[in-house]
Motif scaffolding. Structure first.
Motif, PDB file in Angstrom:
ATOM      1  N   TYR A  79       6.433  23.489  37.457  1.00 39.94           N
ATOM      2  CA  TYR A  79       5.274  22.815  38.044  1.00 39.94           C
ATOM      3  C   TYR A  79       5.544  21.318  38.250  1.00 39.94           C
ATOM      4  O   TYR A  79       5.100  20.734  39.236  1.00 39.94           O
ATOM      5  CB  TYR A  79       4.038  23.009  37.167  1.00 39.94           C
ATOM      6  N   ILE A  80       6.239  20.675  37.316  1.00 40.05           N
ATOM      7  CA  ILE A  80       6.539  19.243  37.485  1.00 40.05           C
ATOM      8  C   ILE A  80       7.458  19.053  38.697  1.00 40.05           C
ATOM      9  O   ILE A  80       7.264  18.140  39.500  1.00 40.05           O
ATOM     10  CB  ILE A  80       7.196  18.650  36.217  1.00 40.05           C
ATOM     11  N   GLN A  81       8.445  19.940  38.825  1.00 37.70           N
ATOM     12  CA  GLN A  81       9.348  19.825  39.973  1.00 37.70           C
ATOM     13  C   GLN A  81       8.600  20.004  41.285  1.00 37.70           C
ATOM     14  O   GLN A  81       8.860  19.305  42.261  1.00 37.70           O
ATOM     15  CB  GLN A  81      10.461  20.871  39.864  1.00 37.70           C
ATOM     16  N   ASN A  85      -0.852  24.113  34.382  1.00 41.40           N
ATOM     17  CA  ASN A  85      -0.262  24.484  33.092  1.00 41.40           C
ATOM     18  C   ASN A  85       0.013  23.222  32.284  1.00 41.40           C
ATOM     19  O   ASN A  85       0.062  22.112  32.807  1.00 41.40           O
ATOM     20  CB  ASN A  85       1.030  25.279  33.303  1.00 41.40           C
ATOM     21  N   GLY A  86       0.180  23.443  30.991  1.00 39.60           N
ATOM     22  CA  GLY A  86       0.521  22.339  30.102  1.00 39.60           C
ATOM     23  C   GLY A  86       1.270  22.861  28.895  1.00 39.60           C
ATOM     24  O   GLY A  86       1.239  24.062  28.603  1.00 39.60           O
ATOM     25  N   ALA A 120       1.012  19.803  34.368  1.00 38.89           N
ATOM     26  CA  ALA A 120       1.443  19.694  35.752  1.00 38.89           C
ATOM     27  C   ALA A 120       0.766  20.800  36.559  1.00 38.89           C
ATOM     28  O   ALA A 120       0.154  21.709  35.995  1.00 38.89           O
ATOM     29  CB  ALA A 120       2.962  19.809  35.857  1.00 38.89           C
ATOM     30  N   ALA A 121       0.875  20.712  37.886  1.00 40.62           N
ATOM     31  CA  ALA A 121       0.237  21.691  38.765  1.00 40.62           C
ATOM     32  C   ALA A 121       1.177  22.078  39.895  1.00 40.62           C
ATOM     33  O   ALA A 121       2.014  21.290  40.331  1.00 40.62           O
ATOM     34  CB  ALA A 121      -1.054  21.114  39.353  1.00 40.62           C
ATOM     35  N   GLY A 172      -2.982  14.914  41.053  1.00 39.91           N
ATOM     36  CA  GLY A 172      -3.114  16.348  41.316  1.00 39.91           C
ATOM     37  C   GLY A 172      -2.752  17.197  40.119  1.00 39.91           C
ATOM     38  O   GLY A 172      -2.907  18.415  40.145  1.00 39.91           O
ATOM     39  N   ALA A 173      -2.258  16.564  39.064  1.00 35.00           N
ATOM     40  CA  ALA A 173      -1.972  17.290  37.825  1.00 35.00           C
ATOM     41  C   ALA A 173      -3.198  17.187  36.910  1.00 35.00           C
ATOM     42  O   ALA A 173      -3.896  16.171  36.918  1.00 35.00           O
ATOM     43  CB  ALA A 173      -0.749  16.700  37.132  1.00 35.00           C
TER      44      ALA A 173
END
Ligand code: FE
Length: 235
Positions: free
Chosen positions: A55-57, A25-26, A18-19, A101-102
């Motif tokens: 990041y997902i949120q 990050n992952g 996610a970004a 965008g991720a």
């Protein structure tokens, strides 16, 4: 309740990325599963303490890279036992920016999914994110790594933030096999990796037959990167 019963559930091994504000990050997850086929949606359970959760949120999107059985342990360790708060996990791997965008990790990836978050559920320590798949691509053929395979073949352990983490897991439950050799095996207290002197760690230049005492002090755990001092002798 016998929690071992839960270990009979089968899972896969994935990297979810996610970004947020241009930062990427992952992390390794084992909890991706398809919910519906029309529209195609998947869910994933992420620990609230993890940077990927934040990041997902923020980005309202995530990607899923599906790992093959051949995935090297240091690669899994990079995404599974290190935090994006300490290092840039994507700095040393091949990835591309996805349509949401991720980022999408491309190394050791059989296929990947790109998802827009369309719902979520607070489940205490974790959040379950529901993602509508907006793109899906097969990169190569191969056998996907299951969570069971990871544990059986790779000696892997779950980090404390994993949904499937079992508190009772400890090295003491895994006594070293008596093979007649005199050199002791050592276990990483962070990730559970076992150093076997008979095998050494050739990938890090430690030849087979090297006792743990003779492993260089600069050597680190091939899975999680913990220093030699984080190891203890197995029973
Ligand atoms: Fe380790």
């Amino acid at each position: 309740m016998d929690r071992v019963a839960l270990q009979k559930c089968s899972y896969g091994m994935y990297i979810v990325c996610a970004a947020k504000d241009g930062r990427l990050n992952g992390q390794i997850v084992n909890t991706v599963f398809q919910i519906t086929s029309e529209p195609p949606t998947v869910s994933v359970s992420i620990n609230k303490q993890n940077l990927t959760h934040e990041y997902i949120q923020a980005g309202k999107a995530f990607t899923v890279s599906i790992l093959p059985e051949e995935t090297p342990m240091p690669f899994i360790g990079l995404f599974g036992f290190k935090s994006g708060r300490d290092i840039d996990k994507l700095a040393t791997v091949n990835y591309k920016m996805g349509v949401t965008g991720a980022p999408v990790v491309l190394d050791n990836t059989l296929s990947y999914l790109e998802c827009e978050v369309v719902g979520s559920m607070d489940v205490g320590t974790h959040t379950i994110f529901i993602g509508k798949i907006v793109d899906a691509v097969v990169l190569q053929e191969g056998r996907p790594m299951t969570y069971e395979y990871f544990h059986r073949m790779k000696g892997g352990k779950a980090p404390r933030t994993a949904p499937t983490y079992v508190k009772e897991e400890s090295a003491a439950e895994k006594p070293a096999e008596k093979t007649g050799g005199t050199m002791a095996k050592y276990v990483c207290t962070i990730c559970g990796y076992i150093y076997d002197p008979e095998q050494g760690d050739p990938a890090s230049g430690v030849k087979p037959g090297t006792s743990f005492e003779d492993v260089p002090d600069s050597w680190v755990c091939p899975i999680c990167g913990a220093p030699k001092t984080a190891f203890e002798k197995t029973a």
